[in-house]
Design an enzyme around this catalytic site. Sequence first.
Site, PDB file in Angstrom:
ATOM      1  N   CYS A  41      -2.611  -8.002   3.786  1.00  0.00           N
ATOM      2  CA  CYS A  41      -2.214  -9.197   4.540  1.00  0.00           C
ATOM      3  C   CYS A  41      -2.211  -8.802   6.011  1.00  0.00           C
ATOM      4  CB  CYS A  41      -0.840  -9.688   4.082  1.00  0.00           C
ATOM      5  SG  CYS A  41       0.478  -8.621   4.614  1.00  0.00           S
ATOM      6  N   LYS A  91      15.005 -14.904   0.015  1.00  0.00           N
ATOM      7  CA  LYS A  91      13.644 -15.047  -0.543  1.00  0.00           C
ATOM      8  C   LYS A  91      13.271 -13.786  -1.319  1.00  0.00           C
ATOM      9  CE  LYS A  91       9.995 -14.091   2.195  1.00  0.00           C
ATOM     10  NZ  LYS A  91       9.071 -13.059   1.669  1.00  0.00           N
ATOM     11  N   ASN A  92      13.562 -12.618  -0.739  1.00  0.00           N
ATOM     12  CA  ASN A  92      13.101 -11.358  -1.338  1.00  0.00           C
ATOM     13  C   ASN A  92      13.973 -10.870  -2.480  1.00  0.00           C
ATOM     14  OD1 ASN A  92      11.010 -11.514   0.405  1.00  0.00           O
ATOM     15  ND2 ASN A  92      11.715  -9.906   1.788  1.00  0.00           N
ATOM     16  N   ARG A 115      -1.167  -2.943   2.299  1.00  0.00           N
ATOM     17  CA  ARG A 115      -0.243  -3.270   1.208  1.00  0.00           C
ATOM     18  C   ARG A 115      -0.760  -2.797  -0.161  1.00  0.00           C
ATOM     19  NH1 ARG A 115       2.950  -7.533   3.113  1.00  0.00           N
ATOM     20  NH2 ARG A 115       4.495  -6.966   1.546  1.00  0.00           N
ATOM     21  N   PRO A 116      -1.058  -1.517  -0.354  1.00  0.00           N
ATOM     22  CA  PRO A 116      -1.531  -1.050  -1.668  1.00  0.00           C
ATOM     23  C   PRO A 116      -0.449  -1.204  -2.741  1.00  0.00           C
ATOM     24  CG  PRO A 116      -1.026   0.803  -0.234  1.00  0.00           C
ATOM     25  CD  PRO A 116      -0.881  -0.424   0.608  1.00  0.00           C
ATOM     26  N   VAL A 117      -0.850  -1.107  -3.998  1.00  0.00           N
ATOM     27  CA  VAL A 117       0.115  -1.194  -5.106  1.00  0.00           C
ATOM     28  C   VAL A 117       0.031   0.051  -5.985  1.00  0.00           C
ATOM     29  CG1 VAL A 117       0.283  -3.713  -5.157  1.00  0.00           C
ATOM     30  CG2 VAL A 117      -1.528  -2.551  -6.474  1.00  0.00           C
ATOM     31  N   ASP A 118      -0.476   1.138  -5.410  1.00  0.00           N
ATOM     32  CA  ASP A 118      -0.663   2.367  -6.200  1.00  0.00           C
ATOM     33  C   ASP A 118       0.652   2.891  -6.794  1.00  0.00           C
ATOM     34  OD1 ASP A 118      -0.172   2.784  -3.353  1.00  0.00           O
ATOM     35  OD2 ASP A 118      -0.189   4.908  -3.818  1.00  0.00           O
ATOM     36  N   LEU A 119       1.754   2.685  -6.094  1.00  0.00           N
ATOM     37  CA  LEU A 119       3.043   3.201  -6.609  1.00  0.00           C
ATOM     38  C   LEU A 119       3.504   2.386  -7.826  1.00  0.00           C
ATOM     39  CD1 LEU A 119       4.892   3.885  -3.221  1.00  0.00           C
ATOM     40  CD2 LEU A 119       3.595   5.494  -4.641  1.00  0.00           C
ATOM     41  N   ARG A 141       1.628 -12.171  -2.262  1.00  0.00           N
ATOM     42  CA  ARG A 141       1.518 -10.812  -2.783  1.00  0.00           C
ATOM     43  C   ARG A 141       2.614 -10.488  -3.792  1.00  0.00           C
ATOM     44  NH1 ARG A 141       2.283  -7.145  -0.912  1.00  0.00           N
ATOM     45  NH2 ARG A 141       0.581  -5.814  -1.562  1.00  0.00           N
ATOM     46  N   ILE A 201       7.235   1.283   8.784  1.00  0.00           N
ATOM     47  CA  ILE A 201       6.958   0.844   7.407  1.00  0.00           C
ATOM     48  C   ILE A 201       5.536   0.297   7.249  1.00  0.00           C
ATOM     49  CG2 ILE A 201       7.710  -0.670   5.520  1.00  0.00           C
ATOM     50  CD1 ILE A 201       9.843   1.367   6.251  1.00  0.00           C
ATOM     51  N   ARG A 226       6.940 -20.230   4.699  1.00  0.00           N
ATOM     52  CA  ARG A 226       6.993 -19.338   3.536  1.00  0.00           C
ATOM     53  C   ARG A 226       8.375 -18.714   3.375  1.00  0.00           C
ATOM     54  NH1 ARG A 226       2.584 -14.943   3.056  1.00  0.00           N
ATOM     55  NH2 ARG A 226       3.976 -14.632   1.314  1.00  0.00           N
ATOM     56  N   ASP A 265      11.745  -6.186   8.484  1.00  0.00           N
ATOM     57  CA  ASP A 265      11.638  -7.656   8.527  1.00  0.00           C
ATOM     58  C   ASP A 265      12.423  -8.263   9.679  1.00  0.00           C
ATOM     59  OD1 ASP A 265      11.557  -8.135   4.905  1.00  0.00           O
ATOM     60  OD2 ASP A 265      10.082  -7.433   6.350  1.00  0.00           O
TER      61      ASP A 265
END
Length: 426
Positions: free
Chosen positions: A121, A22-23, A126-130, A97, A333, A403, A311
């Site tokens: 979530c 999936k990933n 789960r920031p997206v700053d990077l 996401r 993590i 999912r 995971d």
Amino acid sequence: MDRIWIKGGRPLQGAIQISGAKNAALPLMAAAILSEEPLTLRNMPDLQDIRTMVALLERLGLPTTVEEDEAHGRLMRLDGATIADTCAPYDLVRKMRASILVLGPLLAREGNAAVSLPGGCAIGTRPVDLHLMGLETLGAEIALQEGYIHATAPKGLIGAEVVFPKISVGATENLMMAASLARGTTRLVNAAREPEIVDLGRCLQAMGAKIEGLGKDTLEIEGVPRLHAADHAVVADRIETGTYAMAAAITGGELELLGGRIDDMQAAADILERGGLSLTASNRGLVARRANERLVGTDVMTAPFPGFPTDLQAQYMALMTTAGGAAMITETIFENRFMHVPELIRMSADITVHTASALVRGRERLTGAQVMATDLRASISLLLAALAAEGETTINRVYHLDRGYEKVEAKLAACGAEIRRLSGNG
Ligand code: EPZ
């Protein structure tokens, strides 16, 4: 909402086909945005998240077709000839996401993008700053308005050195894709090294991208004016492989995992073997079973690849609940990835949580109960526990499961599990 009913205590015996990861599939689908020519992806998993990404790409103007192919598994064709829209709307991004992975490709292809900020979530903020820092380093102008990321690169993206202060799978993927079409060379320092990133890199290379260093923590990408068609098979899902290997061990059975590969999960395999699993390569994949009468309590700390994957943490915790001795499980993590703990305790597990560590004291056996799934990997952890527990378990809100795990009850029922999906209110 669907529920899953399980009567535990049956050792699993048989073979399970491991699906495409999936990933890996999700970023590979986003990569189709980078080329006007079609991208063909084989061995695609059939999952809710994949369907959500199809809906998003079609909204952007990329029609996709899917066909079953006996030899190569599910085949998906994505046609990036025309980008009709560069907005990834909230109603789709909030469902998944990973939609953020269209940001880099849209910016590289069209010079602009409006992507809804993915909310947090269950497992963390789960920031997206990077992601945003990296794209700004390549010359993008980014503004956050009304919950959307508005990104523009009117003169195109310019290659640069991006040093990630923290390892991020998604940010590495977004930057790899954006840099493939930037002018000049980009170096990604402290990049993530997960097998799914290597798989994305190999597909981008097949599309004509110039990427050096795949599998290492520094990637060098020389931008090219355009990318072309490619035909790529998605790598096997190492998380699904580890999950079903633990299903064999927790039930005292033996499973052959078709297409499973140990080399993508060596750290996990080492820990699982110390915990009492036997994993042996076969000519069709991997054979997993419990090595001795009882599993052995073994400590683990999650880490970015090549460390033990976050995971697999929830699944490993379920495995340790009936091991001899104790296991200290530390999650490094995500800040809130222990939601499976109270549900496992309802099944008689003995677990004590202190901030980022959970101490699991092995019990003789678990007992079935009504439990609630909270996120993807927590839900499969409860399913593993239910397979081993004495008595009946009903897992509520199994949409989380759908999912990320293809046909889970069919795969397990074919190996002897007493398992049924109950549709209706859960
Ligand atoms: C990917 O998520 C996976 N999802 C996750 O799998 C997986 O758990 C995670 O990588 C870690 O391996 C997909 O590939 C679709 P990160 P991602 O960016 O990319 C922080 C599953 O169960 N961070 O490597 O979102 C972040 O909060 C899912 O299949 C920032 O601070 O993970 C986390 O603490 C769950 N800023 C850490 O870094 C950022 O800009 C690692 O996140 C990005 C991340």
